[in-house]
Design a protein around this motif. Sequence first.
Motif, PDB file in Angstrom:
ATOM      1  N   GLY A  52      18.621 -40.718 -31.298  1.00  0.00           N
ATOM      2  CA  GLY A  52      18.544 -40.694 -29.842  1.00  0.00           C
ATOM      3  C   GLY A  52      19.636 -39.889 -29.177  1.00  0.00           C
ATOM      4  N   VAL A  53      20.678 -39.507 -29.924  1.00  0.00           N
ATOM      5  CA  VAL A  53      21.741 -38.669 -29.365  1.00  0.00           C
ATOM      6  C   VAL A  53      21.596 -37.277 -29.962  1.00  0.00           C
ATOM      7  N   LYS A  54      21.356 -36.315 -29.108  1.00  0.00           N
ATOM      8  CA  LYS A  54      21.170 -34.932 -29.560  1.00  0.00           C
ATOM      9  C   LYS A  54      22.516 -34.198 -29.544  1.00  0.00           C
ATOM     10  N   ALA A  55      22.735 -33.375 -30.562  1.00  0.00           N
ATOM     11  CA  ALA A  55      23.975 -32.614 -30.673  1.00  0.00           C
ATOM     12  C   ALA A  55      24.186 -31.732 -29.444  1.00  0.00           C
ATOM     13  N   ALA A  56      23.102 -31.234 -28.863  1.00  0.00           N
ATOM     14  CA  ALA A  56      23.197 -30.350 -27.701  1.00  0.00           C
ATOM     15  C   ALA A  56      23.760 -31.067 -26.470  1.00  0.00           C
ATOM     16  N   SER A  57      23.762 -32.407 -26.488  1.00  0.00           N
ATOM     17  CA  SER A  57      24.279 -33.158 -25.342  1.00  0.00           C
ATOM     18  C   SER A  57      25.802 -33.285 -25.373  1.00  0.00           C
ATOM     19  N   LEU A  58      26.417 -32.836 -26.469  1.00  0.00           N
ATOM     20  CA  LEU A  58      27.875 -32.917 -26.620  1.00  0.00           C
ATOM     21  C   LEU A  58      28.460 -31.525 -26.822  1.00  0.00           C
ATOM     22  N   LYS A  59      29.716 -31.368 -26.399  1.00  0.00           N
ATOM     23  CA  LYS A  59      30.416 -30.103 -26.643  1.00  0.00           C
ATOM     24  C   LYS A  59      31.887 -30.387 -26.899  1.00  0.00           C
ATOM     25  N   ALA A  60      32.564 -29.436 -27.510  1.00  0.00           N
ATOM     26  CA  ALA A  60      33.991 -29.582 -27.779  1.00  0.00           C
ATOM     27  C   ALA A  60      34.722 -29.837 -26.469  1.00  0.00           C
ATOM     28  N   GLY A  61      35.639 -30.796 -26.511  1.00  0.00           N
ATOM     29  CA  GLY A  61      36.415 -31.151 -25.335  1.00  0.00           C
ATOM     30  C   GLY A  61      35.894 -32.366 -24.595  1.00  0.00           C
TER      31      GLY A  61
END
Length: 85
Positions: A52-61
Amino acid sequence: MRKYIAATAIVLALAGVNGAIAKDLKATVKKVDALTSSVTLDNGQTVKLPAGVKAASLKAGDKVLVTYSTDAAGKTTVQSIKPSK
């Protein structure tokens, strides 16, 4: 009454065996790996994203709150990763 106490004792003992107590960790995302659906945190730990958590929803920082549990064998399972302040 004795049956209730015995049943409660068994449930508590089993909970201790599987180590199912959830813990929280505040961290900053250092790296996102979309191929493996995992993130590396600022403490050096790499965790697999839960369903349910997509990698695209997160970014460095990004600052995140990671809720996880560790089983008796030392395997960490992430239940959620949410934005944190």
